[in-house]
Scaffold this motif. Structure first.
Motif, PDB file in Angstrom:
ATOM      1  N   THR A 234       0.802  -1.228   0.000  1.00 46.89           N
ATOM      2  CA  THR A 234       0.000   0.000   0.000  1.00 46.89           C
ATOM      3  C   THR A 234       0.835   1.280   0.000  1.00 46.89           C
ATOM      4  OG1 THR A 234      -0.079  -0.119   2.403  1.00 46.89           O
ATOM      5  CG2 THR A 234      -1.940  -1.094   1.203  1.00 46.89           C
ATOM      6  N   ALA A 235       2.141   1.167  -0.199  1.00 43.78           N
ATOM      7  CA  ALA A 235       2.980   2.377  -0.204  1.00 43.78           C
ATOM      8  C   ALA A 235       2.521   3.335  -1.302  1.00 43.78           C
ATOM      9  CB  ALA A 235       4.437   1.989  -0.431  1.00 43.78           C
ATOM     10  N   GLU A 236       2.502   4.625  -1.006  1.00 51.43           N
ATOM     11  CA  GLU A 236       2.197   5.605  -2.050  1.00 51.43           C
ATOM     12  C   GLU A 236       3.328   5.596  -3.075  1.00 51.43           C
ATOM     13  OE1 GLU A 236       1.515   9.478  -0.497  1.00 51.43           O
ATOM     14  OE2 GLU A 236      -0.244   8.854   0.671  1.00 51.43           O
ATOM     15  N   GLU A 265       5.336  -7.585  -4.129  1.00 48.66           N
ATOM     16  CA  GLU A 265       5.132  -7.942  -5.540  1.00 48.66           C
ATOM     17  C   GLU A 265       4.013  -7.120  -6.185  1.00 48.66           C
ATOM     18  OE1 GLU A 265       4.780 -12.139  -6.224  1.00 48.66           O
ATOM     19  OE2 GLU A 265       5.356 -11.881  -8.333  1.00 48.66           O
ATOM     20  N   LYS A 266       2.933  -6.882  -5.447  1.00 45.69           N
ATOM     21  CA  LYS A 266       1.807  -6.142  -6.056  1.00 45.69           C
ATOM     22  C   LYS A 266       2.208  -4.698  -6.364  1.00 45.69           C
ATOM     23  CE  LYS A 266      -1.942  -9.015  -4.380  1.00 45.69           C
ATOM     24  NZ  LYS A 266      -2.892  -9.197  -3.281  1.00 45.69           N
ATOM     25  N   VAL A 321       8.957  -9.547  -2.522  1.00 45.77           N
ATOM     26  CA  VAL A 321       8.321 -10.429  -1.518  1.00 45.77           C
ATOM     27  C   VAL A 321       6.805 -10.380  -1.657  1.00 45.77           C
ATOM     28  CG1 VAL A 321      10.198 -10.193   0.164  1.00 45.77           C
ATOM     29  CG2 VAL A 321       8.260  -8.606   0.243  1.00 45.77           C
ATOM     30  N   ASN A 322       6.154 -11.352  -0.973  1.00 42.67           N
ATOM     31  CA  ASN A 322       4.686 -11.433  -1.018  1.00 42.67           C
ATOM     32  C   ASN A 322       4.010 -10.788   0.176  1.00 42.67           C
ATOM     33  OD1 ASN A 322       3.997 -12.861  -3.458  1.00 42.67           O
ATOM     34  ND2 ASN A 322       5.257 -14.512  -2.583  1.00 42.67           N
ATOM     35  N   ASN A 323       4.768 -10.506   1.229  1.00 40.75           N
ATOM     36  CA  ASN A 323       4.138  -9.924   2.421  1.00 40.75           C
ATOM     37  C   ASN A 323       5.210  -9.359   3.353  1.00 40.75           C
ATOM     38  OD1 ASN A 323       5.149 -12.167   4.044  1.00 40.75           O
ATOM     39  ND2 ASN A 323       3.570 -13.373   2.987  1.00 40.75           N
ATOM     40  N   VAL A 324       4.749  -8.644   4.373  1.00 45.84           N
ATOM     41  CA  VAL A 324       5.662  -7.986   5.295  1.00 45.84           C
ATOM     42  C   VAL A 324       6.503  -8.997   6.085  1.00 45.84           C
ATOM     43  CG1 VAL A 324       3.944  -7.762   7.174  1.00 45.84           C
ATOM     44  CG2 VAL A 324       5.836  -6.133   7.042  1.00 45.84           C
ATOM     45  N   THR A 346      -0.521   0.738   5.556  1.00 45.65           N
ATOM     46  CA  THR A 346      -1.249  -0.285   6.328  1.00 45.65           C
ATOM     47  C   THR A 346      -0.678  -0.341   7.739  1.00 45.65           C
ATOM     48  OG1 THR A 346      -1.445  -1.540   4.268  1.00 45.65           O
ATOM     49  CG2 THR A 346      -1.988  -2.715   6.319  1.00 45.65           C
ATOM     50  N   GLN A 347      -1.397   0.221   8.707  1.00 39.27           N
ATOM     51  CA  GLN A 347      -0.857   0.377  10.054  1.00 39.27           C
ATOM     52  C   GLN A 347      -0.449  -0.961  10.672  1.00 39.27           C
ATOM     53  OE1 GLN A 347      -0.139   3.409  11.414  1.00 39.27           O
ATOM     54  NE2 GLN A 347       0.923   2.197  12.964  1.00 39.27           N
TER      55      GLN A 347
END
Lengths: 415, 415
Positions: A234-236, A265-266, A321-324, A346-347
């Protein structure tokens, strides 16, 4: 007795007197040194030039010659930094805790100098003045052990520091240079527990590793920064790009510059090409994993070693990567516990990053380049600690102090 | 992979999870362990008895056998201490500093666990439970390396700790015993920088010295106490006598007991015989300088070694001086920087003593015996640091933490 032992013993003998020096006395000494740096500028430049000539004859790289070189501007900066140091709060004597016990004992914890600090450092002669002045301000004696390539510059600077101190009430042996730059003498210094309270190595990874491996005197590990920026899903877009470009390219040779980016990746599927455009236009060479290479053919293959490397130049490793959680695991596996950043809206991912990444400084939506004593508002910095004991992150004046418990009674005995 | 490496690696993997554990979860774990100690008391005593039998067969002294021995009362004390620990403030997560920078970055410093703590200790098996519980409360993983003479007791205690942890949400590998008590394995542990954040040795001077000399992992030096009481010219007679008798005889075997008294000659001329009466009646053997011997023939001659010795028994060294400066010089020459006391009604001498004596705890008109985490109100203690880095004096829960800087931005880059 050797030069090292004589000077270490002398430094140790001065600790009581230096600890008792008032803030005004210490500030006066700093001002006299500042003035001496300006009046003795020609002498310093002339001695520095000897080191430059020897360095060139020995084939030192332009980068190293530049680090070694003093100029009028650099000496003026040092003199100004000394003036500014007089405005900073003196931590010595501060009460950090107090309590009255049920038996009537009144207990307080006060800050005192560490005692004798051993600085072990490489070429940059400005460390001589930096370290000496921060130690003086905090009532510590300092033994300086610079490298042989800067020996003429360091001797000149310490001579000038002594000229300043001679006008003050602080004994000039508060600052001493070990002129014998042999490795044997350095190794003896590492084990002088009788006279030294702490060693602070500043320089490359090899120097720091040698001190950690060989020293019996307590060490504060500083400096190596294999720093990451993680761009979350969700990074700007523009914030991600701007921060990565800044963290990598604004000053690539320093420890808080970014060495690896980790991209969700998204986010990468949408914006990777524009990110690569921005980096390549600044001269960055990218080395990535398979997915990064598939996303953009300007990315070369990364080796396992690249993930662990502090490049200190315009090389940047890229992992997709696929996630944090994957990002956190990668950082904890390869990072040097210096500085890590997450760019995300994403907090819950930011919270996870802050909780599980193990490092001195963690950023949300900002560049890694801010990990620095001045940027943190400490006014000065003797190094950036990457260990967990005593001090972690940028080390201000407080970190050059220890404590004493003072307990006031009226005849209490223990039953 | 060796037992040591497997366990160290496992401990290191747990640090994130342990750092994130809530205070409630950690307290529940401590309560379950407390209960398990009581329900498994017979098993613990039976295993402890094996160590006692081996110790007797090996000719251990009665003192050492007593230190090794567990009893119902001692185990009940441990269980109660665990209950009390749940009431203490959990330092993890606490904000110790915060600031907003002119560029809008919001910076805070929070306490985090140190990570993995290596405890190296000698015979007393209660250290196993003490250290494990303090590390658990502060979210640290701990590797326990006790001595071979207590191996059955330590195994039993860790088995019981694991029974407690299995009922909780904290993984049992948060507390692990290194069962291989060989010196080779200990020396490998000293150098496990990859997995350990700190080593805390607890035991005799030899053990501590060995760890300092051989470790590359940062060490917190603890415990050796060559403590002095200085009776100044103006000390009240009965206060001087009461404090010296208490500091020497109330529990001579501990690190905060007094080992040398320094007496102002004028005070000694008036009151020395009464002081010696009081000490001799408690079984104290005095070893003094020439003047002390002339003042009272019950004083034997002191050797230079006596000034530097932590007797830990009823031997007491005595030095007569002409002023507070001589007392301070003697202490700084021979003391171990643990605890020092001045008995005086002259404020300027007290101030001088507080400024120039270099030690963790300094007392005016009170016994040295109060240097202790419980007496200081910390509720718990993992040791008493005699070094200057990180922690000095009694070490409460706070000292088992490090810090992290958390920096919140909204796109800041460095210009």
């Amino acid at each position: 007795m050797s030069e090292l032992l004589l000077k270490a013993k002398k430094a140790n003998e001065l600790t009581g007197l230096l600890g008792a020096a008032s803030t005004a006395e210490k500030n006066r000494a700093l001002k006299f040194i500042s003035q001496a740096l300006v009046t003795e500028m020609d002498y310093i430049l002339q001695e520095n030039n000897k080191d430059i000539e020897v360095g060139k004859a020995n084939g030192l790289s332009d980068g190293l010659i530049d680090r070694l070189r003093l100029t009028e501007a650099r000496i003026t900066d040092m003199a100004n930094a000394l003036e500014q140091l007089t405005d900073l709060h003196d931590p010595v004597g501060e009460t950090t805790f107090e309590t009255e016990r049920p038996n009537g004992l009144f207990l307080k914890k006060i800050r005192v100098p560490l005692g004798v600090i051993g600085m072990i450092y490489e070429a940059r002669p400005n460390v001589t003045v930096d370290a000496a002045s921060l130690c003086l301000k905090t009532g510590n004696a300092v033994l300086l052990r610079g490298s042989s390539s800067a020996i003429n510059s360091n001797k000149a600077l310490v001579t000038v520091i002594h000229k300043g101190l001679e006008k003050s009430s602080i004994p000039k042996e508060a600052v001493q240079l070990i002129e014998d730059t042999s490795r044997e003498t350095a190794e003896k210094m590492f084990k002088l527990n009788e006279y030294l309270d702490v060693l602070i190595p500043r320089g490359g990874a090899n120097l720091i590793q040698t001190v950690i491996e060989k020293a019996t005197v307590p060490v504060i590990e500083t400096g190596v920064g294999n720093c990451h920026v993680y761009i979350d899903e969700t990074a700007e877009k523009s914030m991600g790009i701007d921060i990565v470009v800044n963290a990598k390219t604004q000053r690539p040779s320093v420890c808080n510059a970014c060495e690896t980016i980790i991209v969700h990746e998204k986010w990468a599927n949408q914006h990777f090409t524009i990110l690569v455009d921005a980096l390549v236009s600044k001269g960055v060479e990218l080395r990535g994993d398979d997915i990064a290479m598939q996303l953009d053919n300007r990315v070369n293959a990364a080796t396992k070693e690249d993930w662990a490397t502090e490049f200190l130049n315009l090389t940047l490793a890229v992992k997709i990567v696929n996630n944090v959680d994957e990002a956190i695991n990668h950082i904890n596996q390869y990072g040097s516990k210096h500085t890590e950043a997450v760019i995300s809206e994403t907090q819950s991912n930011v919270d996870k990053f802050f909780t599980f990444v193990d490092a001195a400084a963690l950023y949300h939506n900002a560049s890694t380049r801010f990990t620095d004593g001045f940027e943190f508002g400490f006014g000065a910095e003797i190094g950036i600690s990457t260990q967990k004991l005593h001090a972690r992150g940028p080390m201000g004046l407080d970190t050059l102090t220890s404590s004493k418990y003072i307990i006031l009674g009226n005849g209490q005995i223990r039953s």
